[in-house]
Design an enzyme around this catalytic site. Structure first.
Site, mmCIF file in Angstrom:
data_model
loop_
_atom_site.group_PDB
_atom_site.id
_atom_site.type_symbol
_atom_site.label_atom_id
_atom_site.label_comp_id
_atom_site.label_asym_id
_atom_site.label_seq_id
_atom_site.Cartn_x
_atom_site.Cartn_y
_atom_site.Cartn_z
ATOM 1 N N ASP A 1 56.836 66.053 -32.733
ATOM 2 C CA ASP A 1 58.112 66.381 -33.372
ATOM 3 C C ASP A 1 58.234 67.897 -33.344
ATOM 4 O O ASP A 1 57.382 68.600 -33.898
ATOM 5 C CB ASP A 1 58.136 65.889 -34.813
ATOM 6 C CG ASP A 1 58.172 64.362 -34.897
ATOM 7 O OD1 ASP A 1 58.418 63.733 -33.857
ATOM 8 O OD2 ASP A 1 57.953 63.821 -35.980
ATOM 9 N N ASP B 1 65.835 54.287 -35.228
ATOM 10 C CA ASP B 1 65.205 54.560 -36.525
ATOM 11 C C ASP B 1 65.714 53.505 -37.491
ATOM 12 O O ASP B 1 66.834 53.602 -37.998
ATOM 13 C CB ASP B 1 65.603 55.953 -37.045
ATOM 14 C CG ASP B 1 65.023 57.080 -36.192
ATOM 15 O OD1 ASP B 1 64.029 56.826 -35.489
ATOM 16 O OD2 ASP B 1 65.558 58.198 -36.238
#
Length: 256
Positions: A12, A131
């Protein structure tokens, strides 16, 4: 012989640095992306994923220089996601060294993006990042799993199971299934969600969110994942890629 299970570290990235927090809040700095990518390549990672965690929420373009510097050093498939809104974004990422591109928010806003990218570059290039989390309170979806955006901060009201089926029809090559309930908890993958998605799609599923130890990975494969992805436990040296592959192999699956 069955296809080898892929082990994929996820980096990330925020402002050119690798970060990882629980549920994407309180991000901690876990190092330089190019350095970490090279380390995972040495450890035997099958692929790598870069996720620009702030690209969608603060509308910043994905870091092209990080991708090109990484591509010079590692020779395994590299997926890049975050801030991809048009086929032109895909084009520039592929040109600087990405092999696959992840789309999330932009595909929700305009599902035709999936087909346009797949048609122009081939569906093997397109990873649909989902997600998803269990609905809280009043239920609006049939499955109980809803799609979120902005790192889980915003609910869309879209049924996650319906969305992955639709994405497959539109031309997505893979599903990166990230459980927002499990993300960052290190309590294990969301097996119920993986099974629910596996029932509905034939394209590969990359399971993400919740890995805490090497023993967590085989159960995700058992539930129907074709590949497994993790971040924190690799970044902080809690588990190595090799240990994860050993655990998967010991459970009777093929690894590279």
């Amino acid at each position: 012989m069955s296809l080898a299970v892929r082990v994929i570290p996820c980096l990330d990235v925020d402002a050119g640095r690798v970060v990882k927090g629980v549920h994407f809040e309180n991000l901690r700095d876990a190092g330089d992306p190019v350095e970490l990518a090279a380390e995972y390549y040495r450890q035997g990672a099958d692929e790598l994923t870069f996720l620009d965690v702030t690209a969608s929420s603060s509308h910043r373009q994905t870091m092209v220089d990080v991708v090109s510097r990484t591509a010079e050093q590692i020779f395994i498939p590299l997926t890049v996601g975050g801030g991809v809104r048009a086929p032109e974004d895909v084009d520039s990422l592929l040109r600087c060294g990405a092999d696959k591109v992840g789309v999330n928010t932009a595909a929700i806003n305009d599902p035709t993006l999936i087909g346009r990218v797949a048609e122009r570059f081939g569906n093997q290039v397109l990873v649909l990042s989902v997600d998803a989390r269990r609905e809280q309170g009043e239920r609006h979806t049939q499955s109980g799993f809803e799609v979120t955006t902005m790192g889980g901060r915003k609910s869309t009201g879209i049924d996650a199971i319906w969305w992955v089926k639709r994405a497959q029809e539109l031309g997505a090559g893979e599903i990166l299934l990230n459980s927002m309930d499990a993300d960052g908890t290190q309590q294990g993958f969301d097996l119920e969600m993986i099974k629910a998605v596996r029932k509905e799609v034939k394209i590969p599923i990359i399971a993400s969110g919740g890995a805490g130890k090497a023993a967590d990975f085989p159960s995700a494969i058992e539930a129907g994942a074709d590949a497994v992805l993790a971040a924190s436990i690799f970044h902080y040296g809690k588990v190595t890629i090799g240990e994860v592959k050993d655990a998967i192999k010991a459970a009777g699956y093929t690894v590279r």
